[in-house]
Design an enzyme around this catalytic site. Structure first.
Site, mmCIF file in Angstrom:
data_model
loop_
_atom_site.group_PDB
_atom_site.id
_atom_site.type_symbol
_atom_site.label_atom_id
_atom_site.label_comp_id
_atom_site.label_asym_id
_atom_site.label_seq_id
_atom_site.Cartn_x
_atom_site.Cartn_y
_atom_site.Cartn_z
ATOM 1 N N LYS A 225 0.813 -1.217 0.000
ATOM 2 C CA LYS A 225 0.000 0.000 0.000
ATOM 3 C C LYS A 225 0.849 1.271 0.000
ATOM 4 O O LYS A 225 2.053 1.232 0.244
ATOM 5 C CB LYS A 225 -0.955 -0.017 1.201
ATOM 6 C CG LYS A 225 -2.175 -0.922 0.925
ATOM 7 C CD LYS A 225 -3.219 -0.821 2.010
ATOM 8 C CE LYS A 225 -4.503 -1.519 1.547
ATOM 9 N NZ LYS A 225 -5.477 -1.628 2.645
ATOM 10 N N ARG A 259 -4.230 -9.801 4.780
ATOM 11 C CA ARG A 259 -4.704 -9.793 3.395
ATOM 12 C C ARG A 259 -3.540 -9.361 2.508
ATOM 13 O O ARG A 259 -3.041 -8.237 2.641
ATOM 14 C CB ARG A 259 -5.881 -8.819 3.271
ATOM 15 C CG ARG A 259 -6.500 -8.748 1.891
ATOM 16 C CD ARG A 259 -7.693 -7.796 1.910
ATOM 17 N NE ARG A 259 -8.281 -7.668 0.590
ATOM 18 C CZ ARG A 259 -7.849 -6.822 -0.339
ATOM 19 N NH1 ARG A 259 -6.826 -6.029 -0.087
ATOM 20 N NH2 ARG A 259 -8.447 -6.786 -1.517
#
Lengths: 290, 226
Positions: A225, A259
């Site tokens: 991210k 995740r």
């Protein structure tokens, strides 16, 4: 050690569990894989690969998180429902999560055999948890600061981002239980980067123990991210090491579900943390013992 | 009388507190437990012979003693257990004295009580480049003499264990030398009522040899001829 237990599908887990949730995108445009598993055969192959690599859960998504072309509920269903059914047929024991905020899509994928609804947009559709309750499915509650799905944060500030996360997640979890979701099937996720700048995501990571202390199973979605990229000034494609460092810190703070894009590396980091924490024996020890 | 003798390694990796998710030496623990279980099946009494630790760093009992107790516990059999510790670097004379004392105590026991001698003893820890003590080319010959002596037990081979040289064995990290010499003395001429020349012959029931980590492991079960 917390006495937390939680259930996903027919499996039970405890506070020491560290599960890998592999991302499987049924999208042509997600930020990391850029459509690599858009074709159905490629997506199937991705599922087979991550299962072989030791993933506990697959998280199937039909819409990328970032802004882009509008995808309506019918098109979202076309992307994921039959795929979920086929994955369920091929992998009867695999835990299947679907990343959607829409109750209508949630209903369709649960009918197709999914176990978990990953509500990545923080309860944008309040009926989603009611569908989860109806099917005795698990649900992931996320903190987005109340933003509209598929929008980027812009000049959002919190007095205390962790307090906002706690308040939002506890409220969502309590509501899920109040509408009938089994208490041990409610998962919370602070949602790094969602409704947050990198300072926020870093603080959430630093203070993740305040979230594990809430007594709900905790999911973290860190993989590649922007907060990792901005921390290291690295573009997508060069963020694995930073992601794994954040993974290790999160694991040490007690997060339960990760995740991720990279299963093998994540599994190794989680196992290493579990071994250091004393939650898992080493694989094989002979040094100094022979 | 000493009806059975069982030889097992003293490796810490046999202990439950050091078990990983998979066994470091697959099958070794099972072999040891199997041999010990067979050897104690009809025993009233077990004498554990073990060496002291070569490099003690803790107040725990010697590794060999703990391994023996673990293996005996795994058999779920009932018997009296006596521990005989010998300094890992004891002189041959001291080992013989200890072994004879064991044999004498057996003689003093009432008639038909069956005793198993459980000997915790390893060969050299310098068998390979990766071995704990690195490679020493002399290790193989000494280990061969140990294995040969055990395998020739039916023909008095155990006596040859008394020929093991303490200095050489210390160099080669043969930490089982002293317990093996206690075994030789306990089962040698002192047996059979202590009469010189009378001896009990032992048949080899099983003898497995391995060195997965460059340390010689012997798992052997010897039984007195009826």
């Amino acid at each position: 050690m917390s006495d937390l237990t939680f259930r996903l599908g027919s499996r039970s887990f405890d506070a020491r569990s560290r599960l890998v949730m592999a991302i499987v995108n049924r999208t042509p445009d997600s930020f990391y894989d850029k459509g690599a598993t858009w074709r159905e055969d490629a997506a199937f192959e991705r599922v087979r690969t991550v299962v072989a690599q030791g993933a506990d859960i697959v998280d199937i998504g039909g819409i990328k998180a970032a802004p882009g072309v509008e995808i309506g509920p019918e098109e979202e269903k076309e992307r994921v429902v039959d795929f979920v059914a086929a994955v369920r047929a091929e992998h009867p024991e695999l835990l299947i999560s679907v990343d959607t905020w829409r109750a209508s899509v949630g209903r369709a994928v649960l009918e197709a055999g999914a176990d978990i609804l990953n509500d990545a947009w923080g309860g944008a559709d309040p009926e989603l948890v009611e569908v989860a309750a109806e099917f005795d499915a698990a649900v992931v509650c996320t903190h987005t600061g109340g933003v509209t799905p598929r929008t980027r944060p812009h000049r959002i500030e919190y007095d205390d981002v962790v307090a906002s996360v706690v308040d939002s997640l506890v409220a969502q979890a309590d509501r899920a239980v109040s509408v009938g979701v089994a208490r041990d099937r409610v998962v919370i996720d602070p949602a790094h980067d969602f409704g947050k700048n990198s300072w926020h995501s870093l603080e959430v990571t630093r203070r993740l123990d305040e979230l594990t202390a809430l007594g709900w199973p905790l999911l973290v979605s860190l993989s590649n991210k922007d907060f990792v990229g901005e921390a290291l000034d690295l573009p997508v494609g060069e963020r694995l090491t930073g992601t794994l460092a954040a993974t290790a810190i999160s694991a040490w703070h007690g997060a339960h579900i990760y995740r991720v894009h990279e299963v093998v590396e994540t599994r190794q980091v989680l196992d290493m943390v579990s071994v250091i924490a004393g939650d898992l024996p080493p694989a094989r020890t002979a040094r100094g013992l022979a | 009388m000493i009806t059975d003798v069982v030889v097992v390694p003293g490796a810490l990796l046999l202990l439950p507190e050091y078990q990983g998710r998979v066994a470091a030496a697959p099958g070794l623990l099972e072999s040891c437990v199997g041999a010990v279980r067979d050897a104690v099946a009809s025993a009233h009494h077990v004498v554990v012979v073990h060496g002291t630790d070569r490099e003690p760093r803790s107040a725990r009992p010697a590794a060999g003693l703990r391994v023996a107790d673990h293996l005996l516990g795994a058999t779920h059999e009932n018997f009296d257990v006596e521990h005989v510790g010998v300094a890992w670097d004891a002189s041959v004379a001291d080992c013989i004295a200890l072994g004879r004392a064991v044999a004498d105590r057996e003689d003093e026991r009432s008639g038909n009580r069956a005793t198993t001698l459980l000997v915790v003893a390893d060969g050299s820890a310098r068998r390979t480049e990766k071995a704990p003590g690195h490679f020493d080319e002399r290790a193989a010959a000494v280990d061969d003499s140990i294995v040969g002596a055990v395998r020739d037990a039916a023909d008095g081979g155990l006596d040859r264990l008394l020929d093991l040289d303490p200095t050489l064995c210390a160099d080669l990290l043969v930490t089982g030398r002293a317990p093996l010499q206690v075994l030789a003395a306990a089962t040698g001429e002192a047996l059979g009522g202590g009469h010189e020349g009378e001896r009990t012959a032992y048949e080899v029931v099983s003898c497995e040899v391995s060195d997965p980590f460059g340390v010689l492991y012997v798992v052997a079960h010897l039984r007195a001829r009826a």
